[in-house]
Design a protein around this motif. Structure first.
Motif, PDB file in Angstrom:
ATOM      1  N   MET A  89       0.820  -1.206   0.000  1.00 26.53           N
ATOM      2  CA  MET A  89       0.000   0.000   0.000  1.00 26.53           C
ATOM      3  C   MET A  89       0.856   1.259   0.000  1.00 26.53           C
ATOM      4  SD  MET A  89      -3.235  -0.742   2.501  1.00 26.53           S
ATOM      5  CE  MET A  89      -4.702  -1.580   1.881  1.00 26.53           C
ATOM      6  N   GLU A  90       1.937   1.236   0.777  1.00 27.09           N
ATOM      7  CA  GLU A  90       2.809   2.407   0.831  1.00 27.09           C
ATOM      8  C   GLU A  90       3.407   2.705  -0.547  1.00 27.09           C
ATOM      9  OE1 GLU A  90       6.878   3.983   3.020  1.00 27.09           O
ATOM     10  OE2 GLU A  90       5.897   2.155   3.725  1.00 27.09           O
ATOM     11  N   LYS A  91       3.783   1.667  -1.267  1.00 24.30           N
ATOM     12  CA  LYS A  91       4.333   1.862  -2.605  1.00 24.30           C
ATOM     13  C   LYS A  91       3.267   2.402  -3.557  1.00 24.30           C
ATOM     14  CE  LYS A  91       7.824  -1.792  -2.138  1.00 24.30           C
ATOM     15  NZ  LYS A  91       8.277  -3.116  -2.629  1.00 24.30           N
ATOM     16  N   PHE A  92       2.040   1.940  -3.380  1.00 21.22           N
ATOM     17  CA  PHE A  92       0.955   2.345  -4.278  1.00 21.22           C
ATOM     18  C   PHE A  92       0.403   3.729  -3.935  1.00 21.22           C
ATOM     19  CE2 PHE A  92      -3.769   2.223  -4.941  1.00 21.22           C
ATOM     20  CZ  PHE A  92      -3.736   2.438  -6.315  1.00 21.22           C
ATOM     21  N   ILE A  93       0.139   3.972  -2.644  1.00 19.19           N
ATOM     22  CA  ILE A  93      -0.507   5.213  -2.215  1.00 19.19           C
ATOM     23  C   ILE A  93       0.501   6.334  -2.004  1.00 19.19           C
ATOM     24  CG2 ILE A  93      -1.906   6.293  -0.395  1.00 19.19           C
ATOM     25  CD1 ILE A  93      -3.135   3.544   0.131  1.00 19.19           C
ATOM     26  N   LYS A  95       3.408   8.202   0.881  1.00 22.41           N
ATOM     27  CA  LYS A  95       3.378   8.633   2.275  1.00 22.41           C
ATOM     28  C   LYS A  95       2.530   9.891   2.397  1.00 22.41           C
ATOM     29  CE  LYS A  95       7.746   6.565   3.748  1.00 22.41           C
ATOM     30  NZ  LYS A  95       9.072   6.809   4.360  1.00 22.41           N
ATOM     31  N   ASN A  96       1.242   9.688   2.480  1.00 18.57           N
ATOM     32  CA  ASN A  96       0.316  10.808   2.618  1.00 18.57           C
ATOM     33  C   ASN A  96      -0.648  10.525   3.760  1.00 18.57           C
ATOM     34  OD1 ASN A  96      -1.388   8.875   1.580  1.00 18.57           O
ATOM     35  ND2 ASN A  96      -1.410   9.747  -0.482  1.00 18.57           N
ATOM     36  N   ALA A  97      -1.665  11.351   3.891  1.00 13.55           N
ATOM     37  CA  ALA A  97      -2.593  11.214   5.012  1.00 13.55           C
ATOM     38  C   ALA A  97      -3.362   9.905   4.967  1.00 13.55           C
ATOM     39  CB  ALA A  97      -3.559  12.398   5.032  1.00 13.55           C
ATOM     40  N   MET A  98      -3.717   9.437   3.777  1.00 15.55           N
ATOM     41  CA  MET A  98      -4.424   8.169   3.680  1.00 15.55           C
ATOM     42  C   MET A  98      -3.559   7.030   4.205  1.00 15.55           C
ATOM     43  SD  MET A  98      -7.030   6.300   2.970  1.00 15.55           S
ATOM     44  CE  MET A  98      -8.209   7.056   1.862  1.00 15.55           C
ATOM     45  N   MET A  99      -2.284   7.027   3.858  1.00 19.43           N
ATOM     46  CA  MET A  99      -1.400   5.967   4.344  1.00 19.43           C
ATOM     47  C   MET A  99      -1.220   6.064   5.850  1.00 19.43           C
ATOM     48  SD  MET A  99       0.088   3.330   3.209  1.00 19.43           S
ATOM     49  CE  MET A  99       0.584   2.138   4.466  1.00 19.43           C
ATOM     50  N   ALA A 100      -1.157   7.290   6.362  1.00 17.00           N
ATOM     51  CA  ALA A 100      -1.086   7.469   7.813  1.00 17.00           C
ATOM     52  C   ALA A 100      -2.337   6.912   8.486  1.00 17.00           C
ATOM     53  CB  ALA A 100      -0.919   8.947   8.147  1.00 17.00           C
ATOM     54  N   TYR A 101      -3.470   7.214   7.903  1.00 20.84           N
ATOM     55  CA  TYR A 101      -4.750   6.701   8.414  1.00 20.84           C
ATOM     56  C   TYR A 101      -4.738   5.181   8.473  1.00 20.84           C
ATOM     57  CZ  TYR A 101      -9.843   5.820   8.345  1.00 20.84           C
ATOM     58  OH  TYR A 101     -11.107   5.379   8.610  1.00 20.84           O
ATOM     59  N   LEU A 102      -4.293   4.541   7.396  1.00 20.10           N
ATOM     60  CA  LEU A 102      -4.304   3.083   7.328  1.00 20.10           C
ATOM     61  C   LEU A 102      -3.302   2.476   8.307  1.00 20.10           C
ATOM     62  CD1 LEU A 102      -4.587   2.678   3.464  1.00 20.10           C
ATOM     63  CD2 LEU A 102      -6.395   2.299   5.162  1.00 20.10           C
ATOM     64  N   ALA A 103      -2.104   3.069   8.417  1.00 21.94           N
ATOM     65  CA  ALA A 103      -1.104   2.548   9.340  1.00 21.94           C
ATOM     66  C   ALA A 103      -1.596   2.642  10.785  1.00 21.94           C
ATOM     67  CB  ALA A 103       0.207   3.309   9.175  1.00 21.94           C
ATOM     68  N   MET A 104      -2.174   3.790  11.133  1.00 21.94           N
ATOM     69  CA  MET A 104      -2.614   3.992  12.510  1.00 21.94           C
ATOM     70  C   MET A 104      -3.888   3.202  12.820  1.00 21.94           C
ATOM     71  SD  MET A 104      -1.588   8.004  12.925  1.00 21.94           S
ATOM     72  CE  MET A 104      -2.018   8.090  14.654  1.00 21.94           C
ATOM     73  N   MET A 105      -4.707   2.945  11.806  1.00 24.91           N
ATOM     74  CA  MET A 105      -5.850   2.066  12.006  1.00 24.91           C
ATOM     75  C   MET A 105      -5.395   0.616  12.147  1.00 24.91           C
ATOM     76  SD  MET A 105      -8.663   3.605  12.412  1.00 24.91           S
ATOM     77  CE  MET A 105      -9.594   2.077  12.360  1.00 24.91           C
ATOM     78  N   ALA A 106      -4.396   0.221  11.363  1.00 22.71           N
ATOM     79  CA  ALA A 106      -3.930  -1.173  11.390  1.00 22.71           C
ATOM     80  C   ALA A 106      -3.403  -1.561  12.768  1.00 22.71           C
ATOM     81  CB  ALA A 106      -2.856  -1.381  10.327  1.00 22.71           C
ATOM     82  N   TYR A 133      -9.709   0.030   1.164  1.00 21.88           N
ATOM     83  CA  TYR A 133      -8.414  -0.182   1.809  1.00 21.88           C
ATOM     84  C   TYR A 133      -8.592  -0.850   3.173  1.00 21.88           C
ATOM     85  CZ  TYR A 133      -6.649   3.163  -1.659  1.00 21.88           C
ATOM     86  OH  TYR A 133      -6.316   3.812  -2.818  1.00 21.88           O
ATOM     87  N   LEU A 134      -9.552  -0.379   3.953  1.00 23.40           N
ATOM     88  CA  LEU A 134      -9.767  -0.934   5.283  1.00 23.40           C
ATOM     89  C   LEU A 134     -10.195  -2.397   5.223  1.00 23.40           C
ATOM     90  CD1 LEU A 134     -11.544   2.110   6.928  1.00 23.40           C
ATOM     91  CD2 LEU A 134      -9.329   1.158   7.597  1.00 23.40           C
TER      92      LEU A 134
END
Length: 539
Positions: A89-93, A95-106, A133-134
């Motif tokens: 996901m990090e490679k695709f999306i 390092k932005n807010a969406m990736m932060a959201y997904l990392a912190m949700m994970a 994503y979720l």
């Protein structure tokens, strides 16, 4: 387990206070920016609006060291599937807010999976911006075999976005992702009533007792090949769905009818014995709240109690523990209390915790619950004032029975930090009083004079000056010189100065009866445009 509210980061609370396999049901509605531009989550950290959270969650989802740390924790967790997914996901999306959201949700979903019992379930409420994503993250945490449903909740009617130049179909639905810990999940089928059109068409027959019924086939599908017995009933020989003994029993009960001589007997099915239509995965019968609904609190992401009641009733039993780690204004805790479940709520703002405390105490008089992490004495209140003055302001407003200005959002207050609403007589509408809060040590008589000016300019009858520290003598004299307010409930000082020490020593402000948290805005008299704007979001 005592019903408990926790103030703090839910990740810390989960790790420090919630035991493994101790929770029966989790509902979470994390901030996902549904009220803002749908592309804001994809902007780079350098771009305007990289913070993808609503006001109450400033900086929660912005990319930075916290998100980097969350990714590192996931790598150390040993969940290889989740690590591989987030790396991709990090490679695709990026390092932005969406990736932060997904990392912190994970990293939080890993902990939520840990605290669930084997019979437990999790419902994650989100919107189409991030649901796809979720769902992948949930597959990695719970296992794709434990996916149960993707529920579509039609939360509102048609939008007129096209008039504002929108080039898309109206966005009226949220997504609720339903996962279980295992195949042993608790499950209670939920039903909705039949439509009147269906009743009129299919249950048009009425017996001598006034009961509506329909008739249905008694024949055994598949005949002899399916092992259905063959015998005669009311002069008609067929393969039947029931044994002869059971058929005789139903005949004796008056449940088998023959519409005419020689016709195939049929079963009489009464409407009042039918549970309704089993709930499917598209929910259109629960409407989004509006300002006219009595349960509306003005919290921007508030969900209807009926929505949570359906989820809690379906996936838990009385006495079970329901956890909401992003509890907002407390709809999940309210519904859990109403349905006889135990509950745990976690939130990172004093505004939310204060609203939930008021909501529960007003809705369930005498309720017993614990609140962890909020000021419990004068010293802890002063620490909050020094470290987080805006959070102190929200906490203090709610503690005296008021409501922070504009839903607790930061902004220019023009001398007004909140309101309380009181009754001047038994039958009149609730009237607004004004609140001014000072968290610092630099207080003086000029602040009381400014508050008097606000009262005169906006025509307030009562005011509270909430000060973290003890007022000076001149401040007390100036407050007293504002005079008295007399109504049907007695005579009251127009300006009252209150400190945390007063509250913790059982010396609250003396006021007329206050309006409860569920009062509709229409019942609050708004005498000037300034007040109308201030209270519109919260009531």
């Amino acid at each position: 387990m005592t019903n408990t509210l926790y103030y703090g980061d839910n990740l810390d609370v989960l790790r420090g206070s919630i035991d493994s396999e101790s929770v029966d049901l989790i509902y979470l509605d994390p901030p996902f920016n549904s009220n803002a531009s749908y592309n804001i989550l994809f902007k780079s950290p350098a771009g305007k609006g990289a913070d993808a959270s609503i006001e109450a969650f400033d900086d929660t989802w912005a990319w930075g060291p916290t998100a980097e740390g969350a990714l590192l924790e996931i790598i150390q967790s040993g969940n290889s599937a989740l690590v591989a997914l987030l790396n991709a996901m990090e490679k695709f999306i990026g390092k932005n807010a969406m990736m932060a959201y997904l990392a912190m949700m994970a990293v939080r979903l890993v902990e939520l999976h840990r605290v669930l019992k084997p019979t437990g379930s999790l419902y994650l409420h989100c919107d189409p911006t991030a649901s796809h994503y979720l769902k992948l993250v949930l597959d990695a945490v719970f296992g794709p075999e434990n996916f149960v449903n993707e529920i579509t909740w039609k939360r509102s009617h048609a939008h007129n976005d096209a008039r504002q130049g929108a080039k898309h179909f109206g966005r009226t639905a949220d997504i609720i992702l339903f996962y279980s810990k295992s195949d042993k999940k608790t499950w209670n089928v939920q039903y909705t009533p039949y439509s009147q059109e269906y009743i009129d068409r299919d249950y048009r027959r009425i017996d001598e007792n006034g009961r509506r019924y329909r008739i249905s086939d008694l024949r055994g599908p598949g005949g002899a090949e399916k092992g259905n017995p063959y015998y005669e009933v009311m002069g008609v020989s067929r393969h039947w769905a029931y044994s002869k003994a059971r058929m005789d029993e139903m005949i004796a009960q008056g449940r088998v009818v023959q519409t005419r001589p020689g016709a195939v007997p049929q079963y009489k099915r009464y409407l009042d014995e039918m549970p309704g239509i089993a709930v499917q995965d598209i929910w259109t019968d629960i409407k989004l709240l509006n300002n006219r609904d009595s349960e509306t609190l003005g919290y921007p992401t508030q969900k209807p109690v009926a929505l949570l009641e359906r989820i809690i009733a379906a996936s838990s039993n009385p006495g079970d523990v329901v956890l909401d780690p992003f509890c907002g204004c407390g709809t999940a805790t309210d519904a859990a209390q109403k349905l006889g479940r135990r509950w745990i709520g976690i939130d990172i703002t004093h505004l939310s915790i204060g609203l939930i405390e008021k909501r529960l105490r007003e809705g369930y008089p005498g309720i017993d619950f614990a609140t962890i992490g909020v000021p419990a004495d004068k010293d802890s209140a002063l620490r909050l004032a020094a470290e987080k003055p805006h959070e102190f302001q929200n906490w203090f407003c709610l503690k005296v029975g008021g409501y922070p200005l504009d839903g607790g959002r930061k902004g220019a207050d023009k001398g007004v930090d909140g309101h309380f609403y009181f009754f001047g007589d038994q039958k009149g509408a609730a009237l607004p009083g004004v609140i001014s809060v000072k968290a610092g040590t630099n207080i003086g008589v000029a602040m009381i004079r400014d508050l008097r000016g606000v009262m005169e300019r906006e025509n307030y009858d009562l005011a509270l000056f909430l000060s973290a520290y003890e007022p000076t003598g001149p401040m007390k004299v100036e407050a007293a010189s504002a005079g008295k307010y007399t109504c049907a409930f007695g005579t009251f000082d127009r300006i009252q100065i209150v400190t945390p020490a007063d509250l913790f020593h059982n010396n609250p402000p003396r006021l007329p009866p206050l309006a409860g948290i569920n009062r509709k805005a229409a019942r609050v008299e708004t005498r000037v445009s300034h007040q109308a704007g201030a209270q519109g979001d919260l009531l």
